[in-house]
Write a protein that holds these residues in place. Structure first.
Motif, PDB file in Angstrom:
ATOM      1  N   GLU A   1       0.866  -1.196   0.000  1.00 20.83           N
ATOM      2  CA  GLU A   1       0.000   0.000   0.000  1.00 20.83           C
ATOM      3  C   GLU A   1       0.893   1.233   0.000  1.00 20.83           C
ATOM      4  OE1 GLU A   1      -3.406   1.653  -0.272  1.00 20.83           O
ATOM      5  OE2 GLU A   1      -3.673  -0.344   0.553  1.00 20.83           O
ATOM      6  N   PRO A   2       0.652   2.205  -0.907  1.00 20.81           N
ATOM      7  CA  PRO A   2       1.516   3.402  -0.915  1.00 20.81           C
ATOM      8  C   PRO A   2       1.454   4.171   0.417  1.00 20.81           C
ATOM      9  CG  PRO A   2       0.229   3.267  -2.940  1.00 20.81           C
ATOM     10  CD  PRO A   2      -0.290   2.186  -2.038  1.00 20.81           C
ATOM     11  N   PHE A   3       0.263   4.366   0.960  1.00 18.56           N
ATOM     12  CA  PHE A   3       0.143   5.010   2.273  1.00 18.56           C
ATOM     13  C   PHE A   3      -0.826   4.198   3.135  1.00 18.56           C
ATOM     14  CE2 PHE A   3      -1.987   8.007   5.178  1.00 18.56           C
ATOM     15  CZ  PHE A   3      -0.888   8.423   5.916  1.00 18.56           C
ATOM     16  N   GLY A   4      -2.107   4.253   2.800  1.00 17.55           N
ATOM     17  CA  GLY A   4      -3.098   3.502   3.579  1.00 17.55           C
ATOM     18  C   GLY A   4      -3.888   4.415   4.486  1.00 17.55           C
ATOM     19  N   ARG A   5      -4.665   5.322   3.890  1.00 18.06           N
ATOM     20  CA  ARG A   5      -5.458   6.278   4.677  1.00 18.06           C
ATOM     21  C   ARG A   5      -6.368   5.569   5.673  1.00 18.06           C
ATOM     22  NH1 ARG A   5      -6.219  11.481   2.968  1.00 18.06           N
ATOM     23  NH2 ARG A   5      -8.371  11.490   3.716  1.00 18.06           N
ATOM     24  N   VAL A   6      -6.949   4.449   5.245  1.00 19.62           N
ATOM     25  CA  VAL A   6      -7.918   3.771   6.125  1.00 19.62           C
ATOM     26  C   VAL A   6      -7.261   3.303   7.427  1.00 19.62           C
ATOM     27  CG1 VAL A   6      -9.550   3.039   4.339  1.00 19.62           C
ATOM     28  CG2 VAL A   6      -7.612   1.588   4.888  1.00 19.62           C
ATOM     29  N   ILE A   7      -5.975   3.029   7.370  1.00 19.62           N
ATOM     30  CA  ILE A   7      -5.285   2.574   8.589  1.00 19.62           C
ATOM     31  C   ILE A   7      -5.251   3.719   9.607  1.00 19.62           C
ATOM     32  CG2 ILE A   7      -3.062   1.763   9.496  1.00 19.62           C
ATOM     33  CD1 ILE A   7      -2.602   0.502   6.665  1.00 19.62           C
ATOM     34  N   VAL A   8      -4.899   4.915   9.133  1.00 16.80           N
ATOM     35  CA  VAL A   8      -4.850   6.069  10.041  1.00 16.80           C
ATOM     36  C   VAL A   8      -6.260   6.414  10.534  1.00 16.80           C
ATOM     37  CG1 VAL A   8      -4.185   8.498  10.280  1.00 16.80           C
ATOM     38  CG2 VAL A   8      -2.792   6.954   8.884  1.00 16.80           C
ATOM     39  N   GLU A   9      -7.233   6.339   9.635  1.00 10.30           N
ATOM     40  CA  GLU A   9      -8.616   6.651  10.034  1.00 10.30           C
ATOM     41  C   GLU A   9      -9.094   5.683  11.121  1.00 10.30           C
ATOM     42  OE1 GLU A   9     -10.034   8.567   5.762  1.00 10.30           O
ATOM     43  OE2 GLU A   9     -10.191   6.426   6.063  1.00 10.30           O
ATOM     44  N   ALA A  10      -8.716   4.410  10.990  1.00  8.65           N
ATOM     45  CA  ALA A  10      -9.085   3.418  12.013  1.00  8.65           C
ATOM     46  C   ALA A  10      -8.420   3.759  13.344  1.00  8.65           C
ATOM     47  CB  ALA A  10      -8.668   2.017  11.553  1.00  8.65           C
ATOM     48  N   MET A  11      -7.152   4.158  13.277  1.00  8.77           N
ATOM     49  CA  MET A  11      -6.430   4.523  14.509  1.00  8.77           C
ATOM     50  C   MET A  11      -7.091   5.728  15.175  1.00  8.77           C
ATOM     51  SD  MET A  11      -2.553   4.081  13.008  1.00  8.77           S
ATOM     52  CE  MET A  11      -1.548   4.018  14.481  1.00  8.77           C
ATOM     53  N   LEU A  12      -7.459   6.730  14.375  1.00  5.38           N
ATOM     54  CA  LEU A  12      -8.107   7.929  14.924  1.00  5.38           C
ATOM     55  C   LEU A  12      -9.476   7.602  15.508  1.00  5.38           C
ATOM     56  CD1 LEU A  12      -7.188  10.521  12.157  1.00  5.38           C
ATOM     57  CD2 LEU A  12      -6.279  10.436  14.485  1.00  5.38           C
ATOM     58  N   SER A  13     -10.101   6.537  15.001  1.00  9.99           N
ATOM     59  CA  SER A  13     -11.396   6.100  15.523  1.00  9.99           C
ATOM     60  C   SER A  13     -11.247   5.253  16.788  1.00  9.99           C
ATOM     61  CB  SER A  13     -12.140   5.259  14.474  1.00  9.99           C
ATOM     62  OG  SER A  13     -12.270   5.967  13.281  1.00  9.99           O
ATOM     63  N   ALA A  14      -9.998   5.109  17.255  1.00  8.13           N
ATOM     64  CA  ALA A  14      -9.695   4.274  18.433  1.00  8.13           C
ATOM     65  C   ALA A  14     -10.182   2.840  18.254  1.00  8.13           C
ATOM     66  CB  ALA A  14     -10.254   4.899  19.709  1.00  8.13           C
ATOM     67  N   LYS A  15      -9.974   2.323  17.053  1.00 10.97           N
ATOM     68  CA  LYS A  15     -10.319   0.924  16.776  1.00 10.97           C
ATOM     69  C   LYS A  15      -9.032   0.139  16.530  1.00 10.97           C
ATOM     70  CE  LYS A  15     -14.548   1.764  17.107  1.00 10.97           C
ATOM     71  NZ  LYS A  15     -15.407   1.171  18.120  1.00 10.97           N
ATOM     72  N   PRO A  16      -8.976  -1.092  17.034  1.00  6.25           N
ATOM     73  CA  PRO A  16      -7.809  -1.900  16.698  1.00  6.25           C
ATOM     74  C   PRO A  16      -7.761  -2.135  15.195  1.00  6.25           C
ATOM     75  CG  PRO A  16      -9.484  -3.206  17.840  1.00  6.25           C
ATOM     76  CD  PRO A  16      -9.944  -1.782  17.866  1.00  6.25           C
ATOM     77  N   VAL A  17      -6.582  -2.034  14.612  1.00  9.19           N
ATOM     78  CA  VAL A  17      -6.474  -2.238  13.169  1.00  9.19           C
ATOM     79  C   VAL A  17      -5.435  -3.329  12.879  1.00  9.19           C
ATOM     80  CG1 VAL A  17      -4.944  -0.224  12.969  1.00  9.19           C
ATOM     81  CG2 VAL A  17      -6.027  -1.111  10.926  1.00  9.19           C
ATOM     82  N   ILE A  18      -5.823  -4.220  11.988  1.00 12.82           N
ATOM     83  CA  ILE A  18      -4.900  -5.260  11.504  1.00 12.82           C
ATOM     84  C   ILE A  18      -4.576  -4.893  10.059  1.00 12.82           C
ATOM     85  CG2 ILE A  18      -4.534  -7.727  11.125  1.00 12.82           C
ATOM     86  CD1 ILE A  18      -6.935  -8.311  12.906  1.00 12.82           C
ATOM     87  N   ALA A  19      -3.297  -4.685   9.769  1.00 18.17           N
ATOM     88  CA  ALA A  19      -2.941  -4.265   8.406  1.00 18.17           C
ATOM     89  C   ALA A  19      -1.953  -5.242   7.789  1.00 18.17           C
ATOM     90  CB  ALA A  19      -2.345  -2.866   8.433  1.00 18.17           C
TER      91      ALA A  19
END
Ligand code: UDP
Length: 381
Positions: free
Chosen positions: A288-306
């Motif tokens: 993934e070049p960046f992965g906006r959804v990963i940061v958005e998940a982090m800001l939503s205080a949700k655990p993220v698996i990438a």
């Protein structure tokens, strides 16, 4: 500073959503020129950013084009290049936000004698682009751009590996307004009720439906996940990947998972939907070049698996503020999902750290200051 932004897309992918945040501070002194009509134009207008559709002709070149097709498309672009060059004379700078915008912007910058900035949102590797496309992008950027802004170290490294000039290239991550991800719990409960997911462990996947985004990997992982786990697939086929959408529906039917996978299509209430999830999965099979959804998940205080590749590795510190798994491995993904279901306290703690870290690292006002500082050299004032 007057900026003429260029973007090829009529639809809002990650690069386009990032452009809205970059253009906003310049809304009184900029124009966004698009090479296609569509909902991205409406989004720009909603944000009071001036926008103009520059052509009604579809640009034929694709990510996998060969040399003849690539060169042929440049000839086809000539009227657009002339139009862009003419408009550019009223601006200090041309800011190309996509690869086709680079092609047009490079030649228009030469004709109009305006500096060119290229925002690189792609990993220029064989997994993503044909040799011809990489060659065209790297040569035009090296020859015509005064500055290249890469959206991650991964994108910068791939650009340099493809022959790009390291001296021109700076890394600036995407910025986000963390306030947008503060959702009222009452609103979240209502949304969960409406989606009929109240008593479920909800894994959200937020991305256009495209083979390399790996939705099929998550569906495969669901088979090995606890029975209360369900998946929300948020996103649509933005760039004509209809076959893949059909395949996903067939996969769900074949595995008998119709009650555990919901296709929500393209949505513009991402923070609300993320708040309604218990966990967010990112499953890209190519880096993934960046992965906006990963940061958005982090800001939503949700655990993220990438998926552990490309920009994702720069966003997450595994075990501290998220999880990284081998790309394309549904078994491993299912194991981490299961462990999150079984250990909610540890997982929630990690999600809280994710929110704190992401709020600091990707604050849109700080990122915009970084960009303003880089662009200052092109100001005519
Ligand atoms: N997104 C959206 N609606 C959807 C699905 C995705 O607005 O239905 C947004 C998502 O929140 C993210 C962007 O699209 O901001 C995708 O960016 P990313 O960097 O994850 O992937 P890209 O599209 O650039 O490959």
């Amino acid at each position: 500073m007057k900026i003429f932004f260029l973007d090829q897309s009529g639809k809002p992918g990650g690069a386009e959503l990032c452009l809205i945040d970059i253009a906003k501070p310049y809304q009184d002194n900029c124009l966004v020129g698009l090479f296609a009509d569509g909902s991205f134009k409406n989004l720009l207008e909603e944000n009071q950013i001036p926008v103009e559709i520059l052509t009604n002709n579809q640009i034929q070149v694709r990510k996998e084009s060969n040399l003849a097709q690539g060169l042929g498309s440049i000839t086809q672009l000539l009227p657009l290049i002339q139009k862009v060059a003419k408009i550019a004379r009223n601006y200090d700078l041309i800011y190309a936000n996509t690869q086709k915008a680079l092609v047009v912007g490079a030649l228009a910058s030469f004709i109009s004698r305006r500096p060119l900035v290229y925002h690189l949102h792609d990993i220029l590797s064989p997994a993503h682009f044909s040799k011809t496309n990489r060659m065209i992008a790297v040569n035009l950027a090296n020859k015509f751009a005064s500055l290249i802004i890469a959206n991650s170290l991964a994108s910068k490294d791939a650009f340099i590996a493809a022959g790009g000039n390291p001296k021109l290239t700076e890394v600036v991550y995407n910025g986000f307004d963390s306030q947008l991800y503060q959702i009222d719990p009452f609103e979240t409960n209502t949304l969960r009720d409406n989606l009929e997911i109240t008593d479920k462990f909800v894994v959200g996947h937020f991305s256009r439906l495209s083979p390399w985004k790996g939705q099929h990997i998550l569906i495969e992982a669901l088979v090995k996940s606890p029975p209360q786990v369900i998946i929300l697939l948020v996103g649509d086929a933005l760039f004509g990947e209809k076959d893949y959408v059909d395949k996903l529906h067939q996969q769900v039917a074949k595995l008998g998972l119709e009650n555990r996978v919901k296709f929500l299509g393209f949505r513009d209430d991402i923070p609300q939907l993320m708040a309604a999830c218990n966990l967010i999965a990112h499953t890209s099979t190519a880096p993934e070049p960046f992965g906006r959804v990963i940061v958005e998940a982090m800001l939503s205080a949700k655990p993220v698996i990438a998926a552990k590749a490309g920009g994702a590795v720069e966003l997450i510190e595994p075990g501290i503020d998220g999880f990284l798994v081998t790309p394309g491995e549904p078994e491993e993904l299912a194991q981490v999902i299961t462990s999150c279901v079984e250990n909610p306290d540890t997982t929630n703690q990690l999600a809280i750290s994710a929110k704190q870290n992401a709020s600091k690292r990707f604050d849109v006002s700080i990122i915009n200051q970084q960009i303003a500082k880089l662009l200052q050299q092109f100001s005519s004032n």
